[in-house]
Write an enzyme that holds these catalytic residues in place. Structure first.
Site, PDB file in Angstrom:
ATOM      1  CG  ASP A   1      -1.220  -2.472  -1.380  1.00  0.00           C
ATOM      2  OD1 ASP A   1      -0.631  -2.902  -2.385  1.00  0.00           O
ATOM      3  OD2 ASP A   1      -1.391  -1.258  -1.142  1.00  0.00           O
TER       4      ASP A   1
ATOM      5  CG  ASP B   1       9.796   1.604  -1.510  1.00  0.00           C
ATOM      6  OD1 ASP B   1       9.379   1.697  -2.678  1.00  0.00           O
ATOM      7  OD2 ASP B   1       9.652   0.581  -0.816  1.00  0.00           O
TER       8      ASP B   1
END
Length: 242
Positions: A132, A10
């Protein structure tokens, strides 16, 4: 059927980080050079990488393309990339770096038919849609906005529009190293026929087994392999048996 392990890289401000539930400022890991970390995972045997541009996802500012090009240029692994991909030009730019698959979140939720157009242009295998979920509802805008839709109904819609795969993230367990809840993944897998990659809370070999048993085609692993809670080599060896 194979089960693929995707170590997470990330990107935030040019660094490699891991956040708790995607909340800015909640970094439990912050490392200087994302390329070094990507090489480390590849050296351990990873042949897939999951890269998210958190600057793009949270603030809509995609600053990490140079890092992405370095990673793709250095490693011969399958790379999927998401975060802040909000336009056709963003899709083209990311795919032009040489990545194998783009992950569409907010863009797909705002304009579902664009998934069909992109799948026709680039091929379904290069288009993944992110669902998500927090408290049973799909979120957007870097997990900051909750929508009145559930993952199953949207999964069916996006499959019908030609998405080649789905990334299903359980935000309730993301980054907490408390294990997974396989049932939401199982329900989505049973509703669609395209591969579902699961993310959120994977912190043990048992979690990987649970997700495989639920029908997932793979899992994203982040915080647990950075903190040493889960050994990536062991996870990769287990995946070969599933």
């Amino acid at each position: 059927m194979t089960f693929d392990i995707f170590p997470a890289v990330d990107l935030r401000g040019g660094r490699c980080v891991q956040l708790v539930q995607g909340v800015p400022g909640s970094e439990v890991v912050s490392l200087d050079d994302p390329l070094v970390q990507a090489v480390r995972w590849a050296d351990m045997g990873a042949d897939h990488l999951h890269i998210i541009d958190l600057d793009g996802a949270i603030e809509g500012t995609r600053l990490n393309a140079p890092i992405l090009r370095r990673i793709v240029g250095e490693l011969e692994v399958f790379v999927q990339v998401g975060g802040g991909i909000r336009s056709r030009s963003d899709v083209a730019e990311v795919l032009d770096t040489g990545v194998d698959r783009v992950i569409l979140g907010t863009m797909a939720l705002r304009d579902p038919p664009v998934v069909k157009e992109l799948a026709e242009e680039y091929g379904p295998d290069r288009i993944m849609v992110a669902l998500d979920v927090r408290d049973g509802r799909v979120t957007s805008e870097g997990w900051q906005r909750t929508l009145e839709f559930d993952a199953i109904e949207l999964g069916i819609v996006f499959e019908s529009f030609g998405a080649g795969s789905i990334l299903f993230t359980n935000i309730d367990t993301e980054g907490q190293q408390r294990g997974v809840d396989p049932e939401p993944t199982r329900e989505l897998v049973e509703a669609v026929s395209i591969p579902v990659i699961a993310a959120g809370g994977v912190s043990s070999l048992d979690d990987i087994k649970l997700l495989s048993d639920a029908g997932a085609a793979g899992a994203v692993i982040g915080t647990a392999i950075y903190t040493g809670t889960l050994n990536l080599r062991e996870a990769l060896e287990l995946a070969k048996t599933l």
